[in-house]
Design a protein around this motif. Structure first.
Motif, mmCIF file in Angstrom:
data_model
loop_
_atom_site.group_PDB
_atom_site.id
_atom_site.type_symbol
_atom_site.label_atom_id
_atom_site.label_comp_id
_atom_site.label_asym_id
_atom_site.label_seq_id
_atom_site.Cartn_x
_atom_site.Cartn_y
_atom_site.Cartn_z
ATOM 1 N N THR A 175 0.826 -1.184 -0.033
ATOM 2 C CA THR A 175 0.005 -0.022 -0.097
ATOM 3 C C THR A 175 1.031 1.161 -0.106
ATOM 4 O O THR A 175 2.050 1.131 0.289
ATOM 5 N N ALA A 176 0.257 2.411 -0.275
ATOM 6 C CA ALA A 176 1.247 3.626 -0.412
ATOM 7 C C ALA A 176 1.688 3.833 1.249
ATOM 8 O O ALA A 176 2.809 4.503 1.260
ATOM 9 N N GLU A 208 -3.165 12.598 -8.525
ATOM 10 C CA GLU A 208 -3.717 11.966 -7.423
ATOM 11 C C GLU A 208 -2.903 10.590 -6.983
ATOM 12 O O GLU A 208 -2.917 10.535 -5.870
ATOM 13 N N ARG A 209 -2.002 10.220 -7.760
ATOM 14 C CA ARG A 209 -1.065 9.194 -7.321
ATOM 15 C C ARG A 209 0.156 10.258 -6.329
ATOM 16 O O ARG A 209 0.227 9.338 -5.167
ATOM 17 N N ARG A 252 -0.783 12.449 -4.272
ATOM 18 C CA ARG A 252 -1.534 12.397 -3.041
ATOM 19 C C ARG A 252 -1.807 11.263 -2.414
ATOM 20 O O ARG A 252 -1.849 11.214 -1.209
ATOM 21 N N ALA A 253 -1.840 10.140 -3.111
ATOM 22 C CA ALA A 253 -2.074 8.790 -2.507
ATOM 23 C C ALA A 253 -0.844 8.239 -1.933
ATOM 24 O O ALA A 253 -1.044 7.504 -0.611
ATOM 25 N N ARG A 282 2.191 0.156 -7.824
ATOM 26 C CA ARG A 282 0.987 1.040 -8.413
ATOM 27 C C ARG A 282 1.795 2.192 -9.279
ATOM 28 O O ARG A 282 1.096 2.519 -10.399
#
Length: 156
Positions: free
Chosen positions: A4-5, A69-70, A72-73, A132
């Protein structure tokens, strides 16, 4: 591997975000470049170039959002100032008075520049196990490769 991020270290997130923001800046500048050329292209190939330039800027607008958005993710800040994008970008603004072939050449070079930036982003993400971001960079790179090919086909 970062599943996960939030699994990314602070240093990894910062390095990935820097590369993402580079790709974002180049995408923002190229979006406007394509729109500028869409508005101002003339000549015998007006119709197909007008349509192709629109396809490019519409795709790139979505790409900007995906990249931001990535950022920010992974817990970082997406750069949003136009002046920052212009300063950071390796792609430069175009001349609205350019001839159609110069517009095509400039836009093709912009696609290749972004493609190279995305390849670097992919390597950085892979090095940190961020699959991702790596996947996003690879997919966006494929899109820019296709647009570069389509543009260069007009020059032959």
């Amino acid at each position: 591997m970062a599943e996960t991020a939030s699994d990314l270290s602070t240093d990894a997130s910062a390095e990935i975000a820097t590369a993402l923001n580079q790709a974002l800046a180049e995408t923002v500048v190229t979006t406007m470049l394509a729109q500028n050329y869409h508005w101002n292209v003339t000549g015998m190939a007006f119709g197909p170039l007008h349509a192709l330039f629109q396809e490019i800027y519409e795709d790139h607008f979505t790409g900007q959002d995906d990249l931001a958005e990535r950022v920010r993710a992974i817990g970082e800040t997406a750069e949003g100032k136009l002046a920052t994008h212009l300063d950071r970008s390796k792609v430069k603004e175009g001349d609205e008075h350019a001839e159609d072939k110069e517009m095509i050449r400039h836009l093709a070079e912009a696609q290749e520049t972004i493609g190279a930036t995305l390849a670097g982003l992919s390597e950085i993400a892979a090095g940190h196990g961020d699959v991702r971001t790596e996947d996003l960079a690879i997919e966006r790179g494929r899109i820019h490769d296709k647009f570069a090919w389509m543009l260069r086909a007009h020059l032959r």
